[in-house]
Structure formats: structure tokens, C-alpha cells
Design a protein around this motif. Structure first.
Motif, PDB file in Angstrom:
ATOM      1  N   ARG A  21      27.959  22.936  31.354  1.00  0.00           N
ATOM      2  CA  ARG A  21      28.819  22.121  32.222  1.00  0.00           C
ATOM      3  C   ARG A  21      30.210  21.944  31.603  1.00  0.00           C
ATOM      4  NH1 ARG A  21      26.099  18.288  36.494  1.00  0.00           N
ATOM      5  NH2 ARG A  21      24.156  19.425  36.804  1.00  0.00           N
ATOM      6  N   ALA A  22      30.258  21.881  30.291  1.00  0.00           N
ATOM      7  CA  ALA A  22      31.551  21.741  29.625  1.00  0.00           C
ATOM      8  C   ALA A  22      32.433  22.960  29.890  1.00  0.00           C
ATOM      9  CB  ALA A  22      31.338  21.556  28.125  1.00  0.00           C
ATOM     10  N   ILE A  23      31.839  24.144  29.972  1.00  0.00           N
ATOM     11  CA  ILE A  23      32.618  25.345  30.279  1.00  0.00           C
ATOM     12  C   ILE A  23      33.253  25.214  31.659  1.00  0.00           C
ATOM     13  CG2 ILE A  23      32.485  27.834  30.668  1.00  0.00           C
ATOM     14  CD1 ILE A  23      30.205  27.912  28.615  1.00  0.00           C
ATOM     15  N   GLY A  24      32.476  24.699  32.619  1.00  0.00           N
ATOM     16  CA  GLY A  24      33.025  24.485  33.954  1.00  0.00           C
ATOM     17  C   GLY A  24      34.140  23.461  33.970  1.00  0.00           C
ATOM     18  N   ILE A  71      38.186  23.858  35.152  1.00  0.00           N
ATOM     19  CA  ILE A  71      38.867  22.980  36.111  1.00  0.00           C
ATOM     20  C   ILE A  71      40.099  22.340  35.476  1.00  0.00           C
ATOM     21  CG2 ILE A  71      38.595  20.833  37.406  1.00  0.00           C
ATOM     22  CD1 ILE A  71      35.653  21.630  37.818  1.00  0.00           C
ATOM     23  N   LYS A  72      40.004  22.041  34.191  1.00  0.00           N
ATOM     24  CA  LYS A  72      41.109  21.338  33.538  1.00  0.00           C
ATOM     25  C   LYS A  72      42.267  22.277  33.200  1.00  0.00           C
ATOM     26  CE  LYS A  72      42.283  18.367  29.658  1.00  0.00           C
ATOM     27  NZ  LYS A  72      41.848  17.680  28.438  1.00  0.00           N
ATOM     28  N   VAL A  73      41.957  23.454  32.654  1.00  0.00           N
ATOM     29  CA  VAL A  73      42.986  24.401  32.207  1.00  0.00           C
ATOM     30  C   VAL A  73      42.957  25.604  33.143  1.00  0.00           C
ATOM     31  CG1 VAL A  73      43.899  25.684  30.249  1.00  0.00           C
ATOM     32  CG2 VAL A  73      42.549  23.617  29.843  1.00  0.00           C
ATOM     33  N   ILE A  82      33.985  25.185  40.396  1.00  0.00           N
ATOM     34  CA  ILE A  82      35.144  26.062  40.204  1.00  0.00           C
ATOM     35  C   ILE A  82      35.628  26.598  41.546  1.00  0.00           C
ATOM     36  CG2 ILE A  82      35.897  28.243  39.171  1.00  0.00           C
ATOM     37  CD1 ILE A  82      34.016  27.636  36.828  1.00  0.00           C
ATOM     38  N   PHE A  83      34.703  26.933  42.442  1.00  0.00           N
ATOM     39  CA  PHE A  83      35.093  27.373  43.794  1.00  0.00           C
ATOM     40  C   PHE A  83      35.851  26.271  44.525  1.00  0.00           C
ATOM     41  CE2 PHE A  83      31.519  30.762  44.331  1.00  0.00           C
ATOM     42  CZ  PHE A  83      32.224  31.602  43.481  1.00  0.00           C
ATOM     43  N   ARG A  84      35.435  25.031  44.317  1.00  0.00           N
ATOM     44  CA  ARG A  84      36.144  23.912  44.957  1.00  0.00           C
ATOM     45  C   ARG A  84      37.569  23.779  44.419  1.00  0.00           C
ATOM     46  NH1 ARG A  84      33.805  19.280  46.819  1.00  0.00           N
ATOM     47  NH2 ARG A  84      35.973  18.674  47.169  1.00  0.00           N
ATOM     48  N   LYS A  85      37.718  24.013  43.120  1.00  0.00           N
ATOM     49  CA  LYS A  85      39.036  23.871  42.492  1.00  0.00           C
ATOM     50  C   LYS A  85      39.956  25.047  42.821  1.00  0.00           C
ATOM     51  CE  LYS A  85      42.133  22.274  39.558  1.00  0.00           C
ATOM     52  NZ  LYS A  85      42.893  21.043  39.794  1.00  0.00           N
ATOM     53  N   TYR A  86      39.358  26.259  42.846  1.00  0.00           N
ATOM     54  CA  TYR A  86      40.154  27.471  43.091  1.00  0.00           C
ATOM     55  C   TYR A  86      39.554  28.250  44.257  1.00  0.00           C
ATOM     56  CZ  TYR A  86      41.283  26.233  38.256  1.00  0.00           C
ATOM     57  OH  TYR A  86      41.634  25.552  37.115  1.00  0.00           O
ATOM     58  N   PRO A  87      39.762  27.797  45.493  1.00  0.00           N
ATOM     59  CA  PRO A  87      39.171  28.499  46.643  1.00  0.00           C
ATOM     60  C   PRO A  87      39.740  29.903  46.803  1.00  0.00           C
ATOM     61  CG  PRO A  87      40.712  26.800  47.356  1.00  0.00           C
ATOM     62  CD  PRO A  87      40.555  26.636  45.894  1.00  0.00           C
ATOM     63  N   ASN A  88      38.868  30.808  47.282  1.00  0.00           N
ATOM     64  CA  ASN A  88      39.264  32.193  47.597  1.00  0.00           C
ATOM     65  C   ASN A  88      39.849  32.916  46.388  1.00  0.00           C
ATOM     66  OD1 ASN A  88      38.604  31.689  50.358  1.00  0.00           O
ATOM     67  ND2 ASN A  88      40.603  30.684  50.604  1.00  0.00           N
ATOM     68  N   LEU A  99      40.931  19.318  46.887  1.00  0.00           N
ATOM     69  CA  LEU A  99      40.568  19.896  45.597  1.00  0.00           C
ATOM     70  C   LEU A  99      39.987  18.823  44.691  1.00  0.00           C
ATOM     71  CD1 LEU A  99      43.686  22.144  44.967  1.00  0.00           C
ATOM     72  CD2 LEU A  99      41.563  22.722  46.139  1.00  0.00           C
ATOM     73  N   ILE A 100      39.021  19.232  43.903  1.00  0.00           N
ATOM     74  CA  ILE A 100      38.395  18.253  43.020  1.00  0.00           C
ATOM     75  C   ILE A 100      39.334  17.918  41.878  1.00  0.00           C
ATOM     76  CG2 ILE A 100      36.084  19.017  43.612  1.00  0.00           C
ATOM     77  CD1 ILE A 100      35.960  20.499  40.989  1.00  0.00           C
ATOM     78  N   SER A 101      39.100  16.785  41.269  1.00  0.00           N
ATOM     79  CA  SER A 101      39.988  16.278  40.223  1.00  0.00           C
ATOM     80  C   SER A 101      39.804  17.056  38.937  1.00  0.00           C
ATOM     81  CB  SER A 101      39.703  14.795  39.990  1.00  0.00           C
ATOM     82  OG  SER A 101      40.371  14.333  38.852  1.00  0.00           O
ATOM     83  N   GLU A 102      40.857  17.073  38.137  1.00  0.00           N
ATOM     84  CA  GLU A 102      40.768  17.712  36.830  1.00  0.00           C
ATOM     85  C   GLU A 102      39.808  16.960  35.918  1.00  0.00           C
ATOM     86  OE1 GLU A 102      44.651  17.952  35.235  1.00  0.00           O
ATOM     87  OE2 GLU A 102      45.402  19.306  36.760  1.00  0.00           O
TER      88      GLU A 102
END
Length: 875
Positions: free
Chosen positions: A369-372, A376-378, A411-417, A541-544
Motif C-alpha cells: 500500500r505504501a508503494i501506491g 499518488i504523492k509523487v 492510482i487509476f483514480r489519481k491518473y485516469p486514462n 481526483l483522490i487526495s495526495e
């Protein structure tokens, strides 16, 4: 050997007192040992008190120890010891004087308290510093027994005078005693801190013991410097404490520096120097025992949330060791994520990938989960994180694969498509998923990208076979995913959507699932265009960082570094029972300041551009959007639209297949459908807000719909949704309290922080009955504007604390400014003129609007051409 030696005399008729004292010490030693073994020796009280009249220091200590333990059970006989106390307080030996005054403070008997005042007064002014420092602590103990007596006798003033004592230990004990008294009387202002007093404390800081230093540092943390120069001066004198061997002294010094740094300009050279000095002592704390490491890590977690730049170059210190306990490993993992930046992400990912091969299952899950979270953060590392997750999926370790799928969904939520090419790999592991969260995540991915998956209908149908055996989380996700698939491929999945709607509405006894099924059913039946807009809407988009501590709470916890509050990550009022006064501490210079609440970005290294964080819109933004909606029915000049509501090419998406399920003609509601779903749909927002009914709503009485202010997951099962309204000239806070926990909730109370317009509760929060599990209750709280005022950012921000029998919870919301306006908008002429004159000139701004073109009717009415308006605004 017999006991006759104790009675051997050198002279006839005299007893050998040396042997007698030895016997008394032996007997009383046995008695005091019985104290620790819980055996009652109170029957010996008169005999032991008789032994007080001795010059033997060791024997006197034993007798005093007995008195401290049994005086409360024999209050009448304890008076026998008063004369001895008075005598011992005048003994030439300072050790005996200090022993007497210490014992007096420990005997909690009201009957003899007033007899001890005179000896205590003498000891407070004793020539020996050891006696004075002992007497200072005795004042605090006596205050706990009889506060009024201490105040009447003037001991508090004497205690304040001891702050100027020449001996540093006396100063430290005086500060400790005053601080303890002030905690029980938060409004007493006993510690009147000023620059002169602070200078005396800083002078004593260098020479007193380690615990004395802690008392002084904690006192310094409660002081607010006048300006940045004084703040820098204090920081310079406190900084040497960072190298102390005692970890408690180090954390107390860090607390003082973290608070006073708020007042230092960031472009100051000393500011950068101080940041560099804070890192080494914090790193040194991590070389201690695991228990101390954990306490240090919990404090560091708070520090990096507030100022991550302090430890941004110390990432390796937080790498997990093989022999670390699991609680230390998890805390280090959390801090690693908070410190992750583009500069160190490669190092962090390599470390996390290694952790994912450990044998501890819980730790491996956290590592995946930390990798995910790093992805999202970077943003620059997202592709590398996805690649790492795919490598972990190829290991075919069941729990690793499932955790990887859950984080890839985020990750899909943060970076769609952007990373949809990995979907094929995810689908290969579909059969190995057995955990509800992983199955729900996979279903979401299939439904969200159904148009890119050729066999999406087959994949979802495989989940549908055991629909009733799935958890509620999977059922809800499956229902939504199939409806998404139907809206994207209506001709191929008609039977599939009919099947899932039937299972959700007719065969399920879960109210959440039934309600969602009915909503989708109604949308698909009446207005497929609206269904597409709702179900396939663009998602925020989900939060960082989703687990950051709320800024106001973080400020308070920073002020409690080195205490249990910093370990629990809760304010003291949440776990200290019987606290008589709750003082919420804040960092200086941060009241109402937006920039002080946000932590600096770790990723802001040289050469790295800072992208604006993409997060879910705040409640205030959503509220603003709602207020901008046009709620008036649209004016139509052409013929009315067809009543069927079918607007997608006049085609029935359900192809008539839903008719039989709905038990009638097209558009009819099923038998089990609530009556509210059978109401005609007019196509506007009127019916949504029930504005088109028979009851009229006066202008200005509109209140926004309720939004969730406090989610249940952040408040131990208590969910609070609400809105603001103005009714009959009274501002009201309308809330719905829902208990989603398993225990009953009682003792509700509410409190507002200072805000821009002085909003405050006009009365207590009226929750008359206990709130049982799964129960909701509507509460209306009248408000007034007579509370303390402090400018907030944004202006209409309101910070709220809600307390119940479980805990204290904090949230913030934003109220519409319009609710503060009077309904008629009128103001008495005299009041207006008086208010206008009271406005300071510096608060005035003037604007002119020229060349306003009006139609002929308006020109004739105003007799003004060209028209010139002048407006005057004030704050």
C-alpha cells in the motif's frame, strides 16, 4: 544470639539507646515492608508515632513513610504528629527540615492541614535551597487538598517569588508547582510570563537537573514571544538542550523550537540553521530501545507533517531493520511515505519492494500500500511505482496480488486514462481474488474501463453467479459496475443489468443495496441521459495525502510534543478523565492564517516545479457550487417535451425488458418501490429540492442540502451531516447525527473555535436521548454572533469540536455568508449612520462604475444620463 543485648546497660537503671534504636528500626522496617505487601498495619499507629521523637535520621524516615501511608486511615490520631512536624521544621539539619515538609505534603488529612501552614511558610523562606525546593512542591500538593487555604495563606505569591530564586533547582520546582496548579485552574494566569521572567527561566535552564529542565522548557512552550527577534533569542538559548542525553529533555526542547519557529521569517539565515540543528537529535533518538524509538517516531510523525524539510535528507534513518518490532516497522513505513519526494523516490521504492518479500503478512500488505501512496504523492514516480506493483503481481503471492490490485485502483483514480495497459495483467489474476476489498477494486476497474475490455460482461457475470454470497462492499460495487457497463454497451448487456437490478431490489434484504438499485432503476427507466450524467460523471481526483491529521489538531499536538498526546495523536482532553479545564493550544502567528496550516512540500527541491495538488474539492467549494445553481424552472417557448423522459434518440435502452420486472408498462415502479420513486419527473431541480410542491418558500429562506461534515470513519462511528439556515431571523445549524458504531453514544456537547463573525452556539447541543447503534437523530442548534472574533481563511470557515462519551472530534465547515443577512435587508437610518461613522478609514475602499447603459424606461425613471454610481465597501 538473644535479644538481651538490647537491654544491656552500662549504668544501673538505664537502657542502651543505641541498641533500642536498632530494634525500633528493625521492627518499623518490617512494618513498612508490610505496606508494600498490602498487609494492614494501621493498628500500630500510636506506637509508631511515638517513635517520631528520635534523632536517628534513618528511623525518622521509616516513621514518616509509615505516616504517609496510614494517616488517612487514622485521621484523629494523625494530629499527634503535628507537634513533631513543627519541631522538625526548625531542626538544624536541613535534611530533616526537608523530610518534614515533604511528609506534610503527602499526608492528605484535612484536619491537620491548617496546622501545617506556619511550618510550610517558614520552609518556603528557608536559607537552605534544598528545603525551599521541597517546600515549593509541597505547596502544589497542599493546593490539591485545600485550594482555598493555599490562596488565603498567600502561598501562591510566595511561589511566584521563588521563580526569582538564586538556586536553579528552586526555580525549576517553583515552575513545576505553578504549572500543576495552573492546569487545574486554567483561567487563573498564575504563570505571568514576561520577558523578565523568561530570562530568569533561561538562566536557570543551564544549571538545573534534567527533570528541572523539562519543567522549565514546558513552561517556555506556553509563552508567546512579542516579535521574531525575541523568538530567535529564545531559540538560541534553548538549542543547546538538543544535545542532552535525556530524550525527554530533547523532545521538550524540540517542542519549544517548533513553536517559536512559527514566528521566524523563512528567509532568515538563522531559520535554515535551526532546521539543520533539529535533525541530528531526532535521528539520535532512533538509536535507543524499541519502546523509546516508538515514542520518538510518533513525535517525528507529527513534526514531518508540519515541517518535512527538517528530515528530508535523513530518509535512510527510517529504513526498517530486520529485528525491529512490528510497531516500530509500521511507524517507520508511515514516515518514509511522508518524506518521499522525487529526489529520493527511487531509493524508497527499492526499499519498499524489498519489504514486500518479508514473511510478516501485515507488514507486507502495508509495504504494498505504501508503494501506491508514493505513486499518488509523487506524480513523476507513478510509472515506476506501477511497474514495481506489476513485478509484485508476477510473484503470484495471493495477499501481495490482492493488495496490489487495491492500490492500482487508487492510482487509476489519481491518473485516469494513463496506465490502462496493465488491466490485462490484472484480469489474469481475477480467479485468485478472495478478499472483499480486492474483489471490489477489481470490479470497479472492470466497470470503469468496460469499453476497453472486450469480455467485460463475462468478467462481471462471473461475479454475479455468487451475488448473494458476496459481501455488501462487493455487491454495491458490482451493481454500479454493471450499470456502467450497460450505459456504455446497452445492446449487449441488457439481460445482465436486468438480472443485477432484480437481485438488488427484490432478492436482497440490505437497505443500502436496495436503495441504490431503485435509484439506478428509476434513472434508467425515466431519463437515460441523466443516468449517464450521474453514473458516468467525471470523478474528483483522490487526495495526495488522505491520512494527514487535521491542521487545527496538528497544531495542538505540536504544542504537546513529548507527552502522551503526541503518542496517541489525540488532544489531552480526549483521554485525560476529570480534566477541569480544556485549553486548546495553538501555534503562534497561525490563527486564521492559511499558510501556517499547510505543511511545506517535501518535493520542492531545486529544479523541481511544484504542481498544484489535485484533491477532492472542499465542502466549501461544493457548497458554493450549490448556491450558484439556478433553481428556477426553465422557460420554454416551444411545445412541452414528451412525458416519457426518453431522450436518447427516442430509444428504450432497456428494450422493454424491464417492463416485466417492473410489473406493468414502461416507467411504472415495481411493487416494492417506495412511493417517492413514483413521483413524476419534471426535469428540473424543483422536484429534487421539493420546491415545486404546494407549499411556497419565501425568498431568501433557501438552505443548501446537508453535506457530510464528519465521516464515521474519522469519528469512531459518529457521522455528522448538516447545513446552515436562517429561519425567523435566527441563524441555525441543522445537523443529522448518525451512530454507525456498535455502542450507544451519549453526553453530546459542541464548541466553536474563534471565527470571522463571532458565531457561537446560543445554547447547548440538545440530544435528549442516547443515540443507539444505526440510529439517526435530527438536531437544530441556534447560533448567535456574540462569540470571540478572529479572521479566518476563508472568511466563512468554521472550526467545530463535538464531544460525546467516546471521544472529542474535530471538523471544519463553511457557512454561506447570506445566512448572516437580515431577511428584509433593512437597517434603521440612525443605526446605519452610526455604523458608517465607526468604520476606520483604512477599512474603506471606493470604486466607480461609469457609462452604464440603461433602457429608456430606466432612464426616464432615474433622470440620469450619463449614469454614474459610486460604491463604498467596508470590512
Amino acid at each position: 544470639m538473644t535479644d538481651s543485648k538490647y537491654f544491656t546497660t552500662t549504668k544501673k537503671g538505664l537502657i542502651n539507646t543505641t541498641h533500642l534504636n536498632d530494634a525500633q528500626k528493625l521492627i518499623i522496617h518490617f512494618v513498612t515492608n508490610d505496606i508494600s505487601s498490602c498487609a494492614s498495619c494501621s493498628a500500630l499507629f500510636p506506637d509508631v508515632v511515638n517513635c517520631m521523637q528520635t534523632d536517628n535520621l534513618e528511623l525518622k524516615k521509616l516513621v514518616y513513610l509509615y505516616l504517609m501511608n496510614y494517616a488517612k486511615s487514622q485521621p484523629d490520631m494523625a494530629i499527634m504528629a503535628v507537634n513533631t512536624f513543627v519541631k522538625d521544621c526548625e531542626d538544624p539539619n536541613p535534611l530533616i527540615r526537608a523530610l518534614a515538609v515533604r511528609t506534610m505534603g503527602c499526608i492528605r488529612v484535612d484536619k491537620i492541614t491548617e496546622y501545617l501552614c506556619e511550618p510550610l511558610r517558614k520552609c518556603l523562606k528557608d536559607e537552605d535551597p534544598y528545603v525551599r525546593k521541597t517546600a515549593a512542591v509541597c505547596v502544589a500538593k497542599l493546593h490539591d487538598i485545600n485550594a482555598q487555604l493555599v490562596e488565603d495563606q498567600g502561598f501562591l505569591d510566595t511561589l511566584k517569588d521563588l521563580i526569582s530564586d538564586s538556586n536553579p533547582m528552586v526555580v525549576a520546582n517553583a515552575v513545576a508547582a505553578l504549572s500543576e496548579i495552573a492546569e487545574s485552574h486554567p483561567n487563573s494566569n498564575l504563570l505571568d510570563l514576561n520577558p523578565q521572567t523568561i530570562n530568569k527561566l533561561l538562566t536557570a535552564l543551564n544549571e538545573c537537573t534534567e527533570w528541572g529542565q523539562i519543567f522549565i522548557l514546558d513552561c517556555l512552550a506556553n509563552y508567546t514571544p512579542r516579535d521574531d527577534r525575541e523568538s530567535q533569542s529564545i531559540c538560541e538559548r534553548v538549542t543547546p538542550r538538543l544535545s542532552h542525553a535525556n530524550s525527554a529533555v530533547v523532545l521538550s526542547a524540540v517542542k519549544v523550537l517548533m513553536k517559536f519557529m512559527e514566528m521566524l521569517p523563512k528567509d532568515l539565515d538563522y531559520y535554515g540553521t535551526l532546521l539543520k540543528k533539529l535533525a541530528p537529535p531526532l535521528v539520535t533518538l532512533l538509536s535507543a530501545e524499541p519502546e523509546l524509538q516508538y515514542v520518538a517516531l510518533r513525535n517525528i510523525n507529527l513534526i514531518v507533517q508540519r515541517r518535512p524539510e527538517i528530515l528530508k535528507h535523513e530518509m535512510k534513518v527510517f529504513f526498517v531493520k530486520y529485528n525491529d518490532p512490528i510497531y516500530v516497522k509500521l511507524e517507520k513505513l508511515d514516515i518514509m511515505i511522508r518524506l518521499a519526494s522525487q529526489a529520493n523516490i527511487a531509493q524508497v521504492l527499492a526499499e519498499l519492494k524489498e519489504y514486500a518479500t518479508e514473511v510478516d503478512v501485515d507488514f507486507v500488505r502495508k509495504a504494498v500500500r505504501a508503494i501506491g501512496r508514493c505513486a499518488i504523492k509523487v506524480e513523476q514516480s507513478a510509472e515506476r511505482c506501477v511497474s514495481t506493483l506489476l513485478d509484485l503481481i508476477q510473484t503470484k503471492v495471493n495477499y501481495v496480488v490482492q493488495e496490489a490490485i487495491v492500490v492500482i485502483k487508487d492510482i487509476f483514480r489519481k491518473y485516469p486514462n494513463k496506465y490502462e495497459s496493465v488491466i490485462a495483467t490484472l484480469c489474469e489474476n481475477l480467479d485468485s481474488l478472495d478478499e472483499p476489498e480486492a474483489r471490489a477494486a477489481m470490479i470497479w476497474i472492470v466497470g470503469e474501463y468496460a469499453e476497453r475490455i472486450d469480455n467485460a460482461d463475462e468478467l462481471l457475470e462471473s461475479f454475479l453467479e455468487g451475488f448473494h454470497d458476496e459481501s455488501t462492499q462487493v455487491q454495491l460495487q458490482l451493481l454500479t459496475a454493471i450499470v456502467k457497463l450497460f450505459l456504455k454497451k446497452p445492446t449487449e448487456t441488457q439481460e445482465l443489468v436486468q438480472q443485477v437490478l432484480s437481485l438488488a431490489t427484490q432478492d436482497s434484504d440490505n437497505p443500502d443495496l436496495r436503495d441504490r438499485g431503485y435509484i439506478y432503476w428509476r434513472l434508467l427507466s425515466t431519463d437515460p441521459v441523466a443516468a449517464k450524467e450521474v453514473v458516468l460523471a467525471e470523478k474528483p481526483l483522490i487526495s495526495e495525502e488522505t491520512d494527514l491529521i487535521e491542521p487545527t489538531l496538528l497544531e495542538e499536538l505540536i504544542c504537546h510534543i513529548g507527552t502522551l498526546a503526541s503518542v496517541y495523536h489525540k488532544p489531552p482532553s480526549a483521554f485525560v478523565e476529570g480534566s477541569r479545564g480544556v485549553q486548546h493550544k495553538r501555534l503562534p502567528g497561525s490563527a486564521g492564517s492559511g499558510e501556517s496550516v499547510e505543511s511545506p512540500d517535501v518535493a520542492s527541491a531545486p529544479g523541481v516545479s511544484e504542481a498544484p495538488p489535485a484533491v477532492i474539492p472542499s465542502q466549501g467549494d461544493l457548497l458554493g457550487d450549490l448556491l450558484n445553481l439556478d433553481l428556477t424552472p426553465p422557460t420554454t417557448t416551444g411545445p412541452p417535451p414528451p412525458s416519457s423522459g426518453m431522450q436518447m434518440g427516442a430509444m428504450d435502452l432497456l428494450g422493454g425488458g424491464l417492463d416485466s420486472l417492473m410489473g406493468g408498462g414502461f416507467g411504472a415502479a415495481p411493487a416494492a418501490m417506495p412511493a417517492s420513486f413514483t413521483a413524476p419527473v419534471s426535469g428540473g431541480l424543483d422536484d429534487l429540492f421539493d420546491l415545486g410542491g404546494g407549499v411556497g418558500m419565501p425568498m431568501g429562506a433557501y438552505s443548501p442540502p446537508k453535506t457530510v461534515w464528519l465521516p464515521a470513519m474519522k469519528a469512531k462511528g459518529l457521522e455528522i451531516s448538516g447545513t446552515f439556515a436562517r429561519r425567523s431571523g435566527v441563524v441555525q445549524m441543522e445537523m443529522t447525527l448518525t451512530n454507525k458504531a456498535m455502542s450507544v453514544m451519549t453526553d453530546f456537547a459542541i464548541q466553536f473555535n474563534r471565527n470571522s463573525f463571532g458565531l457561537a452556539p446560543a445554547g447547548p447541543l440538545q440530544v435528549l436521548t442516547p443515540l443507539s447503534p444505526n440510529q439517526s437523530i435530527e438536531v437544530t442548534l441556534p447560533l448567535n454572533t456574540v462569540g470571540p472574533v478572529m479572521k479566518m481563511e476563508p472568511l466563512n470557515n468554521l472550526q467545530v469540536a463535538v464531544k460525546n462519551n467516546i471521544d472529542v472530534f474535530y471538523f471544519s465547515c463553511q457557512y454561506p455568508i447570506s445566512m448572516l443577512f437580515a431577511e428584509d435587508g433593512k437597517m434603521e437610518r440612525q443605526v446605519f449612520l452610526a455604523t458608517w461613522k465607526d468604520i476606520p478609514n483604512e477599512n474603506e475602499s471606493q470604486f466607480q462604475i461609469k457609462d452604464c447603459h440603461l433602457n429608456s424606461g430606466e432612464k426616464s425613471e432615474h433622470k440620469m444620463s450619463p449614469l454614474l454610481y459610486s460604491f463604498k465597501f467596508y470590512l
